[in-house]
Design a protein around this motif. Structure first.
Motif, short mmCIF file in Angstrom:
data_model
loop_
_atom_site.label_atom_id
_atom_site.label_comp_id
_atom_site.label_asym_id
_atom_site.label_seq_id
_atom_site.Cartn_x
_atom_site.Cartn_y
_atom_site.Cartn_z
N PRO A 676 0.81 -1.23 0.00
CA PRO A 676 0.00 0.00 0.00
C PRO A 676 0.83 1.27 0.00
O PRO A 676 0.29 2.36 -0.17
N CYS A 677 2.16 1.15 0.17
CA CYS A 677 3.03 2.32 0.18
C CYS A 677 3.61 2.63 -1.20
O CYS A 677 4.53 3.45 -1.32
N ALA A 683 2.82 10.21 -1.81
CA ALA A 683 1.59 9.77 -2.47
C ALA A 683 0.61 9.15 -1.49
O ALA A 683 -0.55 8.90 -1.86
N ASN A 684 1.05 8.87 -0.27
CA ASN A 684 0.19 8.24 0.74
C ASN A 684 0.29 9.00 2.07
O ASN A 684 0.69 8.44 3.09
N PRO A 685 -0.10 10.27 2.07
CA PRO A 685 0.08 11.09 3.28
C PRO A 685 -0.78 10.64 4.45
O PRO A 685 -0.47 10.98 5.60
N ASN A 686 -1.81 9.88 4.18
CA ASN A 686 -2.71 9.44 5.25
C ASN A 686 -2.36 8.06 5.80
O ASN A 686 -3.12 7.49 6.58
N LEU A 687 -1.22 7.53 5.36
CA LEU A 687 -0.79 6.21 5.83
C LEU A 687 0.48 6.38 6.66
O LEU A 687 1.58 6.51 6.10
N ARG A 770 -1.72 1.66 10.37
CA ARG A 770 -1.59 1.90 11.80
C ARG A 770 -0.18 2.28 12.22
O ARG A 770 -0.01 2.90 13.27
N GLY A 771 0.83 1.88 11.46
CA GLY A 771 2.20 2.23 11.81
C GLY A 771 2.63 1.61 13.12
O GLY A 771 2.06 0.64 13.60
N GLY A 772 3.67 2.16 13.72
CA GLY A 772 4.13 1.71 15.03
C GLY A 772 4.48 0.24 15.05
O GLY A 772 5.16 -0.28 14.16
#
Length: 964
Positions: A676-677, A683-687, A770-772
């Protein structure tokens, strides 16, 4: 009547019962779900003969099969007229079958194996490890594979000549048969004693002229007064289909947005940029402007060396790895032998000896290695190319003055990516041998005037495989061949390697590596069963079956020692070859089990209660690995009038973790999934999990078309998984309309502590969204964004829950021009939900899969169905078949809509009887309208779910069979 002939008579009677019940499908030559029902006159006839039958799903011999759950029965005639080339191919067409391993594609993990995965409940993609596969009610040995042994049965290890029929119970049956029967049971029926000779041959080919198939079987039988003998031989061969032979698979759906790896090389040589001697412009050969060798160019000496290169750019430097002759369907060849000898020791005791030998050779072709090496850049780092190297076009060996000569050190950020076409396409091959020996003794004895049956069974079976993975790269030899000329000259066999231009065969041979590995599985099995009637009730006898079973499963995996050894020259984290590593695996477990089954007739021949019958079963299992567990099953069959049967079952399932799940050593693999990256953080500022990924990153530019390097390992802390299965259904056979039947069944299955792994796409999505800590399983290169490693391991997820409906409408009738039979069989998947724990705490993560196909090789259409219309005349017959797979979602993308379309496959067959049925000739066409699978972006680069659809296209075949 002798014991052998009595059993043969019972088998024949079972066939008559099945035909009367509508569960024999020879009139349709197509699998259709049917439910065991017995006409009143057949039941009376059975009472006269005294013969009992055993139907899959019960250990109790009975006069009829009313209390047994929904069963699909296929006879040998059904199999021969199905248009399918193998047992796996036939079973995988069932509407209730989920993604199952087959010969399609080089993007999967089948490696020549074939599985059956009912209700989509297989523990891994297509594995089928929650379906219990039996042969005459006894277990078959687990499969083996290219990258370690399996924990499910490979249907391609069974010689087809031994198979006389198949029963499929789509109901939980752990209490009857033990672990693994959560999704259902497939029971293979072997050929029964007969006198004579049976043979068949079949040949076919696609309308594209590829994918040819041939098969042959010959079975002979002889019976004597107290003995019988069966000998059978089988042969099957299928040829390959290439990806570049079909429009759908010729090119990945994922667009190439930057220059990718290609045979002319993709070179990042920072020291070359702005070098006045070579006349190169600033930025020539740096990380943002990789250079490519001009196709067919000769590299000039001195300051002419750079004339052979240009800065890579699209579309001129586009390269399609899919067109390298890789297989859409791999070739396979199988032959096998089956033997059985029955002998009456006394009038009441018979012994049966069986032996099976089967051998399969299969292979899969992949595009050449995509090499990616460098100094402090690239996937594998620590290489160097001195300026004195014979094939360094920018070095002193090529006439460049020492002041201008460039070397590429292990401490500099140079990088070379290249499709190693000179080494050759990678070819994986398997040589699988299966042996099985079994002995069974059965008989009868009298207690209180009633007859009881008993049997003792023992078997040993083994699957073993020798595999090769050809045309890999030996990194150690490549290091020497690129390194110091003096060291290479002093090393026996060393050949200087040219990565800047075409290689010689001597160079290719020096760095080429063939991986050789071996693994096996073994099964020791012993069982004892007794069944008979305890006492009489007004509605009939109370029947009991009890038994004991011992089983030991073993697995052994010996990967290539050199592949798994430490490199002599590179850092410890790098492997010696491009082959995937794994640690050796040795594991075993044994268990003791005892069971009891009770059948209680409550009502019979009463007003609004033609019959009411209760069945109960319980099993106690004691494993050496995970302890003990008891499972129960209860079923109720109610017939208010003769035309209607209402039934319901509740069963507890149990599956202990397999040797593979417990002990599998960590192994490298390549995952298919969508990152998804893609496009980078901008291009994926919300991820949040994409933070730091460079702009323009595209996973398709790394590894093979974006396949993701990863590691899979076992988990010896796994707990057993348990399941609750509920089913309820009605079967209507109106006496006013002979030949008409309708069945509708609802099922609901919930697995707790399910042993499973999240898919690579799910892991990447969790990281991105979610990251982290969700990114702990995803390691990236900080400079390029490339995924270096994705970790996937088995775990006890919270639960898997699924429910749906199966329905079958069948009508058979006679006319003046022949007999017609029609069937429509459909399955509706209402829900398939996985609930996993949330690593960050909080609510569990729920993944609803019904109706979705947005992850690779995991298509869950809500609707699947099949239908057939068959006409049978005096000397000829014809069949029209159709198979429907409903639409699903696709991964969101900019290339096509986020939908995978529905498809209908249409087949037709015409047959001719010769000499009053002694022989039969038939011709047929599968996929009459040459339908290609619906395109799926989620399944790029092969572009379709290889475990759900068939990409071979129109297939024409002819067959001939004879009975003497």
């Amino acid at each position: 009547m002798t014991a052998v002939s009595a059993r043969f008579a019972r088998q024949c009677h079972l066939a008559r019962l099945a035909a009367a019940a509508g569960i024999s499908l020879s009139a349709l030559a197509w699998p259709a779900l049917a439910h065991a029902q017995v006409a009143e006159e057949e039941t009376a006839s059975d009472a006269d003969t005294g013969g009992d039958i055993i139907v899959t799903g019960s250990r109790i011999g009975r006069k009829d099969a009313d209390s047994v759950g929904p069963i699909l029965t296929l006879t040998s005639e059904d199999i021969s007229r199905s248009g399918s080339s193998s047992i796996g191919d036939l079973l995988q067409k069932l509407p209730s079958a989920g993604v199952s391993l087959n010969s399609n594609g080089t993007q999967g993990t089948s490696y020549g194996a074939s599985s059956i995965n009912l209700r989509y409940l297989g523990g891994a993609e297509g594995s089928g490890n929650r379906v219990l596969v039996l042969v005459d009610g006894h277990r078959w040995v687990d499969g083996v594979g290219q990258r370690g042994f399996r924990d499910f049965v490979d249907l391609n290890t069974m010689p087809q000549g031994m198979i006389d029929g198949i029963e499929v119970l789509k109901d939980g049956a752990s209490a009857i048969y033990g672990a693994d029967a959560i999704a259902g049971v497939v029971n293979i029926k072997t050929v029964q004693p007969f006198d004579g000779l049976r043979g068949s041959v079949r040949a076919g080919i696609t309308s594209y002229g590829d994918g040819a198939e041939t098969s042959a079987m010959l079975t002979g039988g002889k019976t004597w007064d107290r003995a019988s003998l069966i000998l059978s031989a089988s042969y099957a061969k299928s040829n390959a289909i290439r990806t570049d032979a079909r429009d759908l698979t010729r090119l990945t759906l994922v667009p190439q947005t930057s220059v990718g790896t290609n045979p002319n090389g993709l070179f990042i040589l920072p020291g070359l940029a702005g070098n006045g001697y070579f006349g190169t412009a600033a930025g020539f050969g740096n990380s943002s402007n990789p250079i490519i060798l001009n196709n067919g160019a000769s590299i000039g000496a001195g300051n002419l060396a750079d004339n052979a290169f240009h800065v890579g750019a699209l579309p001129g430097d586009f390269y399609n790895t899919q067109a390298q002759g890789i297989y859409s369907a791999g070739p396979s060849e199988r032959y096998g032998f089956y033997g059985r000898f029955d002998y009456e020791l006394t009038d009441d005791v018979t012994i049966k000896l069986e032996g099976v030998y089967n051998r399969r050779k299969s292979s899969q072709l992949f595009s050449p290695v995509l090499l990616d090496i460098g100094g402090t850049a690239g996937t594998v780092r620590g290489f160097s190319i001195p300026n004195s190297h014979a094939f360094n076009p920018f070095g002193t060996a090529n006439g460049v003055p020492g002041a201008n000569a460039l070397g590429f050190g292990a401490n500099s950020a140079w990088r070379i990516r290249k499709v190693m076409g000179d080494v050759g396409n990678r070819n994986n091959s398997q040589d699988v041998e299966t042996i099985r020996f079994s002995v069974g003794v059965d008989g009868t004895f009298q207690i209180g005037g009633g007859e009881w049956r008993w049997d003792v069974f023992g078997s040993y079976s083994k699957n073993s495989i020798h595999t090769m993975a050809e045309n890999g790269i030996n990194y150690d030899n490549l290091f020497l061949g690129l390194g110091s000329p003096a060291i290479c000259a002093a090393t026996a066999g060393c050949v200087p390697i040219n990565l800047f231009g075409p290689m010689t065969e001597q160079q290719a041979a020096y760095i080429r590596y063939t991986t050789r590995e071996y693994n096996r599985t073994e099964l020791y099995n012993a069982a004892f069963n007794v069944t008979g009637n305890l006492f009489e009730l007004p509605a009939g006898p109370v029947a009991l079956a009890v038994g004991y079973e011992y089983r030991q499963n073993r697995g052994f995996d010996a990967p290539d020692a050199f592949v798994n050894s430490a490199s002599q020259f590179l850092a410890a984290q790098y492997t010696t070859t491009t082959s995937q590593t794994r640690t050796a695996t040795v594991g075993s477990y044994d268990l003791h089990e005892a069971y009891a089954e009770l059948n209680v007739p409550l009502l019979r021949d009463q007003p609004f209660a033609e019959s009411l019958e209760l069945s109960l079963a319980g099993r106690y299992s004691d494993y050496s690995t995970v302890g003990n567990k008891a499972t129960l099953k209860a079923g109720l069959g109610y017939r208010p009038i003769n035309d209607i049967l209402i039934r319901g079952t509740y069963s507890q399932g149990f599956r202990a973790p397999s040797i593979l799940e417990l002990y599998q050593g960590a192994r490298q693999t390549s995952f298919q999934g969508n990152d998804p990256c893609n496009g980078g953080a901008s291009a994926n500022p919300n991820l949040p999990g994409c933070a730091g990924v460079p702009t323009g990153y595209n996973q398709a530019n790394y590894n093979l078309n974006g396949l993701i390097p990863g590691v899979i390992s076992g988990n010896n802390n796994l707990k057993p998984e348990t399941a609750d299965t509920f089913s309820a259904g009605v079967s209507i056979t109106p006496s006013a309309v002979r030949g008409l039947s309708l069945t509708v069944d609802y099922y609901k299955i919930k697995i707790k502590d399910a042993i499973a792994s999240q898919t690579p796409t799910q892991i990447m999505q969790l990281c991105a969204v979610r990251g982290g800590i969700f990114c702990d399983l995803v390691s990236r290169d900080s400079g390029t964004g490339e995924i270096l490693e994705l970790l996937q391991g088995a775990q006890n997820l919270n639960s898997i829950e699924t429910d749906g409906v199966d329905a079958t409408l069948r009508y058979e009738f006679g006319t003046g021009i022949g007999r017609f039979a029609a069937v429509v069989d459909a399955s509706y998947l209402n829900s398939f939900k996985t609930t996993a724990p949330n690593p960050a705490g909080g609510d569990p993560i729920v993944d609803e899969r019904a109706g979705r196909g947005d992850t690779p090789r995991a298509t869950y259409p809500r609707w699947k169905g099949q239908a057939s219309l068959r006409w049978t005349g005096e000397t000829a017959d014809a069949t029209l078949r159709g198979r429907y797979i409903g639409p699903t979602t696709d991964a969101v993308n900019a290339v096509k809509d986020a939908r995978t379309d529905s498809i209908i496959y249409t087949d037709v067959e015409i047959g001719f009887n010769i000499n009053d049925g002694a022989a039969r000739f038939s011709i047929g066409v599968n996929n009459l309208f040459d339908k290609a699978p619906p395109a799926s972006y989620a399944n790029a680069p092969i572009n379709y779910d290889i475990y759900t659809y068939d990409a071979r296209g129109r297939f024409l075949y002819a067959s001939f069979s004879v009975k003497m």
